[in-house]
Design a protein around this motif. Structure first.
Motif, PDB file in Angstrom:
ATOM      1  N   LEU A   1       7.099  -8.927   6.586  1.00  0.00           N
ATOM      2  CA  LEU A   1       7.384  -8.714   8.002  1.00  0.00           C
ATOM      3  C   LEU A   1       7.538  -7.232   8.327  1.00  0.00           C
ATOM      4  O   LEU A   1       7.367  -6.843   9.479  1.00  0.00           O
ATOM      5  CB  LEU A   1       8.638  -9.486   8.422  1.00  0.00           C
ATOM      6  CG  LEU A   1       8.485 -11.001   8.433  1.00  0.00           C
ATOM      7  CD1 LEU A   1       9.802 -11.665   8.802  1.00  0.00           C
ATOM      8  CD2 LEU A   1       7.393 -11.432   9.384  1.00  0.00           C
ATOM      9  N   ASP A   2       7.839  -6.419   7.328  1.00  0.00           N
ATOM     10  CA  ASP A   2       7.914  -4.976   7.553  1.00  0.00           C
ATOM     11  C   ASP A   2       6.583  -4.424   8.048  1.00  0.00           C
ATOM     12  O   ASP A   2       6.538  -3.377   8.689  1.00  0.00           O
ATOM     13  CB  ASP A   2       8.315  -4.245   6.275  1.00  0.00           C
ATOM     14  CG  ASP A   2       9.761  -4.470   5.894  1.00  0.00           C
ATOM     15  OD1 ASP A   2      10.541  -4.919   6.762  1.00  0.00           O
ATOM     16  OD2 ASP A   2      10.116  -4.198   4.737  1.00  0.00           O
TER      17      ASP A   2
ATOM     18  N   ASP B   1       3.931   2.224  10.634  1.00  0.00           N
ATOM     19  CA  ASP B   1       4.190   3.261   9.633  1.00  0.00           C
ATOM     20  C   ASP B   1       4.545   2.707   8.257  1.00  0.00           C
ATOM     21  O   ASP B   1       4.698   3.480   7.305  1.00  0.00           O
ATOM     22  CB  ASP B   1       5.311   4.185  10.113  1.00  0.00           C
ATOM     23  CG  ASP B   1       4.898   5.024  11.316  1.00  0.00           C
ATOM     24  OD1 ASP B   1       3.677   5.191  11.537  1.00  0.00           O
ATOM     25  OD2 ASP B   1       5.790   5.508  12.037  1.00  0.00           O
ATOM     26  N   THR B   2       4.675   1.397   8.139  1.00  0.00           N
ATOM     27  CA  THR B   2       4.992   0.807   6.847  1.00  0.00           C
ATOM     28  C   THR B   2       3.819   1.003   5.909  1.00  0.00           C
ATOM     29  O   THR B   2       2.683   0.701   6.244  1.00  0.00           O
ATOM     30  CB  THR B   2       5.300  -0.700   6.986  1.00  0.00           C
ATOM     31  OG1 THR B   2       6.407  -0.854   7.869  1.00  0.00           O
ATOM     32  CG2 THR B   2       5.638  -1.309   5.646  1.00  0.00           C
TER      33      THR B   2
END
Length: 72
Positions: free
Chosen positions: A4-5, A10-11
């Motif tokens: 989910l990140d 930017d992950t």
């Protein structure tokens, strides 16, 4: 759950191949749960570890979620 990140641009890391579909399914499931008390109860039970996430694969539930996805 860590995937989910990836909703955040930017992950860093490799997104799963089905990430967009999974995300859309989750959004549609949430919309359905807001309208249907039985689905809401089911999602609460999964979130509280009373039922496994595999219950989301029930064919009748999947069809209802796909209908919400198609209507969006």
């Amino acid at each position: 759950m860590a995937t989910l990140d990836f909703v955040f641009p930017d992950t860093r890391g490799q997104r799963p191949a089905d990430f967009e579909t999974t995300l859309r399914f989750g959004i549609a499931l949430t919309r359905l749960a807001a309208e249907d008390p039985a689905v809401h109860k089911l999602t609460a039970e999964v979130q509280n570890l009373l039922k496994p996430r595999s219950v989301y694969g029930d064919p009748a539930l999947v069809q209802r979620v796909l209908a919400v996805m198609a209507a969006a």
